[in-house]
Design an enzyme around this catalytic site. Structure first.
Site, short mmCIF file in Angstrom:
data_model
loop_
_atom_site.label_atom_id
_atom_site.label_comp_id
_atom_site.label_asym_id
_atom_site.label_seq_id
_atom_site.Cartn_x
_atom_site.Cartn_y
_atom_site.Cartn_z
N GLN A 192 42.91 -11.86 13.63
CA GLN A 192 41.82 -11.79 14.59
C GLN A 192 41.74 -13.10 15.37
O GLN A 192 41.75 -14.19 14.80
CB GLN A 192 40.49 -11.52 13.84
CG GLN A 192 39.30 -11.27 14.72
CD GLN A 192 39.41 -10.03 15.59
OE1 GLN A 192 39.99 -9.02 15.19
NE2 GLN A 192 38.89 -10.10 16.80
N LYS A 212 37.29 -2.26 12.60
CA LYS A 212 38.69 -1.90 12.34
C LYS A 212 38.82 -1.32 10.93
O LYS A 212 39.52 -0.32 10.72
CB LYS A 212 39.59 -3.13 12.52
CG LYS A 212 39.76 -3.51 13.99
CD LYS A 212 40.31 -4.92 14.20
CE LYS A 212 40.29 -5.26 15.70
NZ LYS A 212 40.66 -6.63 16.01
N ASP A 226 49.10 -5.60 17.22
CA ASP A 226 48.36 -6.00 18.43
C ASP A 226 49.26 -5.98 19.67
O ASP A 226 48.76 -6.00 20.79
CB ASP A 226 47.86 -7.45 18.26
CG ASP A 226 46.41 -7.53 17.84
OD1 ASP A 226 45.63 -6.66 18.24
OD2 ASP A 226 46.07 -8.49 17.11
#
Ligand code: GUN
Length: 286
Positions: free
Chosen positions: A97, A53, A120
């Site tokens: 995460q 990322k 997300d």
């Protein structure tokens, strides 16, 4: 003939376009988009995702602040960190995460992230927006899968789509996005009886169950488009998908590989979501 759809190539061209858009926005708004990434613990998969990322963000010109904590971090600490990032006007996107260590409740953390910064697309507000067809942030992996299908001009409307897996991150939003494109969607899971009889009817088969090379040739219809969301390690520690690629590929019209398929598109869509959050932020939409 089988066409391999390359997520790596599609992600590259979309990131090149995004980079130009971000350079233009920098001139217009005087700053770059910024993504805050939170990683708790040292899980090898999570470390590698976070590195991927950060690399992609660098390629497109998005700033990344990575916060890496030990796995004994308290929930209280993380709650306060998220509150500070929500309030920080320079931060456009926040990504925590997953998975988080046991002492931290991921649903509490996800709900705390501002829905406008939830790149997300996991916040209940963004989940509801998907189900109600309201504007919101779409989860990256299913968004990337739709982009892969579209890039290959695979017709979705009226087709039978079978999604194997019902997770909140992939299976459920994937099914809704295919339904919104007028596919006839079936969701399969660990309790599905005679899975092969269902999957072998699919014009579009999405494998998102998390089991190495589980989808075998006899489970796939001749000429199907097969998208492999899996990211597993086999018994030799080799990276592989949920589809037994070597045996399945010859039967398909289209298929994706692991690595180089869905993974790069997930990361690319995360960058696109961060840019959308930044634009909304700069244009005062939230
Ligand atoms: N862990 C596995 N996949 C994902 C993802 O898409 N987002 C986050 N935040 N964590 C993950």
């Amino acid at each position: 003939m089988t066409t391999i759809i390359s997520g790596k190539d599609l992600a590259s061209s979309r990131k090149a376009k995004l980079r130009l858009e971000i350079e233009e926005s920098l001139v217009k708004y005087g700053r770059r988009p910024k993504l805050a990434v939170i990683l708790v613990g040292n899980d090898a998969g999570s470390l590698s995702y976070v590195r991927g990322k950060a690399k992609a963000a660098d390629e497109v010109g998005i700033l990344v602040d990575t916060y890496h904590y030990e796995d004994d971090l308290t929930e209280d600490f993380l709650v306060n960190k998220i509150k500070a990032l929500n309030a920080d006007p320079e931060v456009d996107g926040i990504l925590v995460q997953l998975p988080l260590p046991r002492q931290i409740r991921s649903d509490v953390i996800i709900e705390l992230i501002s829905p406008f910064k939830d790149v997300d697309g996991f916040h209940p507000r963004n989940v509801a927006s998907l189900y109600l067809k309201h504007e919101g942030i779409l989860p990256c992996t299913p968004k990337g899968v739709i982009a892969l299908l579209d890039s290959a001009n695979i017709e979705i409307d009226g087709k039978r789509a079978v999604v194997v897996g019902r997770s909140n991150i992939v299976g459920m939003p994937m099914s809704k996005m295919l339904l919104d494109r007028n596919a006839t969607v079936t969701i399969c899971h660990s309790h599905t009886k005679d899975l092969a009889s269902v999957t072998s009817n699919a014009d579009i088969l999405i494998a998102a169950l998390g089991k190495p090379r589980f989808i075998k040739a006899e489970m796939v219809k001749e000429g199907a488009a097969v998208i492999d969301v899996g990211c597993n390690r086999d018994s030799n520690n080799k990276l592989c998908g949920d589809v037994d690629f070597d045996n399945v590929a010859p039967k398909c019209s289209y298929i994706t590989k692991v690595p180089g398929g869905v993974g790069p598109m997930t990361i690319c869509c995360l960058m696109e979501n961060t840019y959308i959050a930044y634009l909304n932020h700069m244009e005062g939409k939230n």
